[in-house]
Design an enzyme around this catalytic site. Structure first.
Site, PDB file in Angstrom:
ATOM      1  N   GLU A 144       1.905   7.700   1.401  1.00  0.00           N
ATOM      2  CA  GLU A 144       2.466   8.312   2.606  1.00  0.00           C
ATOM      3  C   GLU A 144       3.775   9.061   2.342  1.00  0.00           C
ATOM      4  O   GLU A 144       4.848   8.652   2.809  1.00  0.00           O
ATOM      5  CB  GLU A 144       2.679   7.275   3.709  1.00  0.00           C
ATOM      6  CG  GLU A 144       1.384   6.805   4.340  1.00  0.00           C
ATOM      7  CD  GLU A 144       1.614   5.922   5.565  1.00  0.00           C
ATOM      8  OE1 GLU A 144       2.731   5.410   5.749  1.00  0.00           O
ATOM      9  OE2 GLU A 144       0.658   5.757   6.335  1.00  0.00           O
ATOM     10  N   GLU A 315      -6.349   4.199   5.565  1.00  0.00           N
ATOM     11  CA  GLU A 315      -5.908   2.963   6.223  1.00  0.00           C
ATOM     12  C   GLU A 315      -6.337   3.036   7.684  1.00  0.00           C
ATOM     13  O   GLU A 315      -5.951   3.961   8.400  1.00  0.00           O
ATOM     14  CB  GLU A 315      -4.383   2.817   6.134  1.00  0.00           C
ATOM     15  CG  GLU A 315      -3.866   2.734   4.712  1.00  0.00           C
ATOM     16  CD  GLU A 315      -2.350   2.576   4.639  1.00  0.00           C
ATOM     17  OE1 GLU A 315      -1.710   2.296   5.674  1.00  0.00           O
ATOM     18  OE2 GLU A 315      -1.799   2.753   3.540  1.00  0.00           O
TER      19      GLU A 315
HETATM   20  C1  GAL Z   1       1.240   2.490   6.613  1.00  0.00           C
HETATM   21  C2  GAL Z   1       1.528   2.171   5.153  1.00  0.00           C
HETATM   22  C3  GAL Z   1       1.043   0.806   4.759  1.00  0.00           C
HETATM   23  C4  GAL Z   1       1.460  -0.201   5.796  1.00  0.00           C
HETATM   24  C5  GAL Z   1       0.927   0.211   7.131  1.00  0.00           C
HETATM   25  C6  GAL Z   1       1.251  -0.759   8.236  1.00  0.00           C
HETATM   26  O1  GAL Z   1       2.095   3.461   7.082  1.00  0.00           O
HETATM   27  O2  GAL Z   1       0.928   3.123   4.300  1.00  0.00           O
HETATM   28  O3  GAL Z   1       1.577   0.458   3.509  1.00  0.00           O
HETATM   29  O4  GAL Z   1       2.855  -0.293   5.817  1.00  0.00           O
HETATM   30  O5  GAL Z   1       1.488   1.450   7.476  1.00  0.00           O
HETATM   31  O6  GAL Z   1       0.712  -0.317   9.457  1.00  0.00           O
END
Ligand code: GAL
Length: 638
Positions: A144, A315
């Site tokens: 990110e 994710e």
């Molecule tokens: C994203 C990040 C992850 C985790 C997640 C939590 O932004 O890439 O590592 O922190 O959020 O929601």
């Protein structure tokens, strides 16, 4: 094309004895991909130059033995503490001049040369070791970019880099002075070494300087990423991916995407609704456990464009997150709906974040597919259901081409942040309002980069708020045969961030000139004849082009000639639907207004309906369950 599920896994958080069981449970759930490694630098290289990859070898073997494919992350978003001892000046500096601290993540400056070298070193080590490992079937660079406000840094490293960048661009300080208009307020420079960063000025800095600084900072992200992709390409054939973040406009994703094979993004529908979406409380309340019905789709379409057709959700929110002002639990069905919506928009993989909730450290309140005690959390069964449904549906041919397209441009986001002129003139919000309108009318949408040179696949193209039309887009518009709705505030700045003369929008064949602009405080609007209003922004137009819509007061609101329509303001929801329906009708498309919260996306073989409401919705003879998905074969589709 396949559709597959994945999961984000942190083996370094768990005793080795449970890795094999975790892997078996993942496989049993129907998960195909596991992303690992992206925060594990302190365990890969506990001391400078002393590597420990044995544990990672065993993790990859264990996952591979269970039939899982690995996405290996480069760990550069979390430099270990010793890195700071080595490079005390590697921390990014905020606009107030304060260095950011160690103790979380992303504590680095994109411009720091020494840190870049250390990143190149660890990436080389990983690539040498795992570049040909069959189970490592994809790579993720860093994590990110830009998250936690980390694109811009006002550090000595950034200053040195910026001066070099300016010298390359302008060649002489005189050329820079001319381009920036430095005669204004006696801001002339005699040498590039006199130029500073645009922070801590007494009042606002020169907007042209800010724009160049934003371009420089964006180029630095791309350059940082390219260091890694150049190395990885030498050792592996596996696809290279980065996981971008929703709502993030601080660097040009198209530029970073050009060095990668697949784009991916991190989709947190409830977190984004609570923390980032600008919407009224009633809307947020109605969708608080489902997410906004258009926000995920917008990003899906955006990242399909950034990935030149290839994209993943790296994710996917599985339950409550920990980082929004409020963190409600999703309604039953949403972890499935979000996945299907992504697949409908062409995702190759949807990967849930994370496998098991960690009982320690910053994200202990963030749900996973498993609870901290390893019992299933609610999303596990939904993921398993999606896996079964994918298998039943068979191979996917991909998403259908869009009926309409929207041009999206990161520089325009910087332009209107630099000079909003009205507090709520935000580029992302403007484009998203048009996107939402098109979705409410049932259209499939493609997003196009600002240098799109061929619009011929579309009947309807929207170009809202595009600060500077690129030459390829301008010529594509000149020969466009459909309907292009352009504005407000499009082509309103030159590349040097000045007001162009002839005045905007200066579109080929369209005699229409923006004579004056005004921004409007909240709740003030410019009502349109026939219903709806312009909000936030209004432009007085003059010229001989046909006036298609007027304001109540009789001013032109939309002017047109041939394929081009220029729009003089930011339409509210009612005006948006009317103006887009009119444009779609004129383009020969058939708008089909959908009930609130019901949306659809066509693949080449199916029409996928998603219902973001709690209650079932009936539309055109079909019923879609609350938080439900309905997949229909498309009439006439192969
Ligand atoms: C994203 C990040 C992850 C985790 C997640 C939590 O932004 O890439 O590592 O922190 O959020 O929601």
């Amino acid at each position: 094309m396949k559709r597959e599920l994945g999961v984000c896994y942190y083996p370094e958080h768990w005793p080795e004895e449970i890795w094999a069981e975790d892997a078996a449970r993942m496989a049993e759930t129907g998960i195909a991909w596991v992303r690992i490694g992206e925060f594990a630098w302190s365990r890969m290289e506990p001391e400078p130059g002393a590597y420990d990859f044995d544990w990672l070898d065993r993790v990859i073997d264990t996952l591979g033995a269970a039939g899982l494919k690995v996405v290996l992350g480069t760990p550069t978003a979390t430099p270990p503490r010793w890195m700071l001892t080595r490079h005390p000046d590697m921390l990014a500096v905020d606009a107030q001049g304060r260095a950011r601290g160690f103790g979380s993540r992303r504590h680095y400056d994109f411009s720091h040369k020494g840190y870049r070298e250390d990143c190149a070193r660890i990436v080389t080590k990983l690539a040498e070791r795992y570049g040909k490992t069959p189970h490592v079937a994809a790579w993720q660079t860093d994590n990110e970019y830009a998250c936690h406000d980390t694109t811009l840094s006002y550090s000595p490293a950034a200053l040195a880099g910026f001066r070099e960048w300016l010298a390359q661009k302008y060649q002489s300080p005189q050329a820079l002075n001319r381009a920036w208009g430095n005669v204004f307020w006696s801001m002339d420079y005699a040498s590039f070494d006199e130029v500073g960063l645009p922070n801590l000025t007494v009042t606002e800095p020169n907007p042209a300087q800010v724009m160049d600084f934003r371009r420089f900072a964006s180029d630095e992200v791309a350059a940082f990423n390219r260091v890694q992709t150049d190395i990885l390409r030498r050792y592996t054939q596996a696809p290279l991916i980065h996981n971008y973040m929703g709502f993030e406009t601080s660097f040009d994703h198209f530029a970073v995407g050009a060095d990668l094979d697949v784009a991916s993004w991190d989709s947190y529908p409830l977190g984004f609704l609570s923390a980032r979406l600008v919407a009224d409380e009633a809307h947020k309340g109605h969708f608080m456990r489902q997410g906004d019905p258009d926000l995920q789709a917008f990003h899906h379409d955006l990242y399909r464009a950034v990935g030149r057709g290839r994209w993943w959700v790296m994710e996917q929110q599985p339950g409550p997150v920990n980082w929004a002002p409020w963190n409600p639990a999703p309604l039953p069905g949403m972890a499935r709906l979000w996945a299907w919506e992504a697949f409908a928009h062409g995702a190759e993989v949807v990967s849930y974040f994370r496998w098991r909730q960690a009982p320690f450290a910053q994200e202990q309140m963030h749900a996973g597919l498993l609870r901290p005690d390893s019992a299933p959390a609610p999303a596990l069964a939904e993921a398993a259901q999606v896996a079964r449904e994918i298998a039943e549906l068979g191979e996917a041919a991909g998403c259908a081409p869009g009926d309409a397209a929207i041009v999206y441009d990161y520089e325009s986001a910087w332009a209107w942040e630099t000079q909003p002129q009205g507090r709520d003139f935000e580029y992302f919000r403007l484009v998203f309002a048009f996107y939402r309108g098109l979705r409410q009318l049932g259209f499939n949408i493609d997003i196009l980069p600002p240098d799109a040179a061929d619009l011929s696949a579309y009947k309807l193209v929207l170009v809202p708020g595009l600060a500077t039309l690129s030459a390829p887009l301008e010529s594509a518009l000149a020969s466009f045969k459909g309907v292009a709705l352009i504005g407000p505030r499009s082509n309103a700045k030159t590349a040097d961030f000045t007001i162009p003369v002839p005045l905007p929008p200066n579109l080929p064949g369209l005699d229409c000139t923006v004579a004056r602009v005004e921004s409007l405080p909240p709740k003030a609007g410019v009502p349109l004849a026939g219903g709806g209003s312009f909000l936030h922004w209004f432009e007085e137009l003059e010229g001989s082009a046909e006036v298609l819509v007027r304001t109540d007061a009789g001013h032109p609101a939309v002017m047109a000639a041939g394929a081009l329509r220029y729009l003089a303001g930011w339409p509210d929801a009612a005006a948006m639907l009317r103006l887009l329906s009119d444009a779609a009708d004129a383009a020969g498309l058939a708008p089909e207004p959908l009930p609130e919260g019901l949306r659809r996306r066509d693949t080449t073989g199916h029409r996928v309906w998603v219902n973001y409401n709690l209650k079932p919705v009936r539309h055109d003879g079909r019923e879609v369950a609350g938080c439900g998905v309905l997949i229909e074969p498309r009439a006439g589709a192969k």
